[in-house]
Design a protein around this motif. Structure first.
Motif: not given
Length: 419
Positions: A120-126, A323-338
């Protein structure tokens, strides 16, 4: 005969769920760093024994989740326990989600569904434990951006489709990874028992049930009557929300209240859509943000797909790069503002919003000298010829009475295998 007692087994390693005691701190960039070596991130490989590494990761993740949830509380969210009305106790299966305090009066409500593998609350631990930091790698930064608009802030329901496994020893629900890493009776045990669905929280025994419970119990009880619903899903969390809405009777109930839907890294094919109304909604008021090396927000496809790219684009809605090339979990991290900007655009336009028609010119880049599609015919012909030769050799062996068992492997190598 010797008998080994349970007390003689090696104890399961213990680590405190505290950043400082684990040897870490949060620097000025909101990144977790080692106290002893401030230029170092979290070190997972602490020991040759994997169990020691997993137990340290469990303690670290629990410490970070506590910090994340505290920051969400500072943004106006509060824990809500399910099933609604339950009195939380270690002996009563329950789980928590986070909801905004003004949920009952907000004209719009954002339903946030993360991946079924995350706490809960986590997008990507990496990102949380590495470059980027805690806020960026969790839902904290997204919620903060969503609530920073000058227009009336939406209410928020942060669901928990990843932490549904009830752990009696912990007195709470855990994700599958957290359950595996949680304390065992000894370090020699095979692992913690995964509870059967019947042992989990009533009405929330599976991720699909949890999504349904949020829509059919949490929203009617806690949200304002008639509040517009905006859904943001990550990975399979987006797919679960789409699967729920794409049901006869369900769409008729929720369709009139749906504002928009953002699928970040989902993979549900529009060919699987059964309800016409939901298919029309996807085309008009939904967007998909997919893994891509292109800049966040670049248009990759219209609602009908793009045959000039290998990227999956059969969503039935416009498709954009996350904006994230590989990891689905990082998609909202990279594209948050969009994603946040689009949610605001839909809210400002109101019920008349429709995705604009676009002419998509995007195609996968082709390197100089590369053919559009490799010519495989020579390889196929060679393989068929070699296969025929091997079959003739085997037939010849049978005629000679050589029944020795022979194993042959065809490879992509240009050289022939030796007998």
């Amino acid at each position: 005969m010797f008998k080994r007692k349970w007390s003689g087994l090696p104890a399961d390693p213990h680590f405190p769920s505290d950043l400082k005691e684990l040897g870490y701190f949060v620097n000025e960039d909101d990144e977790v760093r080692s106290i002893a070596e401030p230029d170092r991130y979290f070190k997972f490989f602490l020991n040759r024994n994997p169990r020691w590494n997993e137990r340290q990761r469990f303690a670290m993740n629990q410490a970070l989740q506590s910090l994340i949830l505290a920051r969400l509380s500072a943004l106006g969210l509060q824990p809500t326990y399910l099933p609604l009305g339950v009195i939380p106790s270690p002996s009563t299966p329950h789980l928590r989600i986070y909801t905004s305090r003004d949920l009952s009066t907000a004209p719009r409500v954002a339903l946030l569904f993360g991946e079924t593998t995350q706490d809960l609350g986590v997008l990507a631990h990496r990102v949380i434990g590495g470059k980027g930091g805690i806020d960026a790698g969790s839902w904290v930064a997204f919620v903060r951006d969503l609530l920073s608009a000058p227009t009336p802030n939406p209410g928020i329901i942060l669901a928990s489709p990843g932490s549904l496994l009830w752990s009696p020893s912990q007195g709470r629900t855990l994700s599958r990874t957290a359950l595996a890493d949680s304390p065992m009776a000894s370090a020699a045990h095979a692992g913690n028992r995964v509870p059967a669905p019947a042992d989990n929280v009533p009405g929330n025994r599976t991720p699909g049930e949890h999504v349904r419970y949020v829509f059919e119990a949490v929203v009617p009880r806690l949200a304002a009557p008639g509040a517009v619903l905006d859904v943001v899903g990550v990975g399979d969390g987006a797919d679960l929300a789409c699967a729920y809405l794409d049901q006869p009777g369900v769409w008729e109930r929720w369709g009139p209240r749906m504002g928009c839907l953002a699928s970040v890294g989902g993979m549900r094919d529009v060919k699987d859509v059964r309800v016409d109304g939901f298919r029309e909604f996807l085309r008009a008021r939904a967007r998909a943000y997919v893994p891509s090396p292109e800049p966040a927000g670049m248009t990759l496809s219209g609602p009908d797909g793009n045959p000039r790219t290998a990227t999956f684009t059969s969503y039935g809605c416009p498709v954009f790069s996350s904006g994230e090339a590989h990891h689905v979990e990082c998609g909202l991290v990279a594209g948050r503002r969009v994603v946040v900007e689009w949610l605001r655009e839909v809210a400002a336009a109101g019920p008349h919003y429709r995705n604009p028609e676009v002419v998509v010119l995007y195609s996968d880049p082709v390197r100089a000298g590369d053919a559009a599609e490799p010519d495989w015919s020579p390889w196929v012909e060679e393989f068929q010829e070699r296969k025929k030769q091997r079959e003739e050799e085997e037939e010849e062996r049978k005629k000679k009475g050589d029944d020795k068992f022979v194993v042959r492997v065809d490879t992509l190598s240009d050289s022939e295998d030796e007998d």
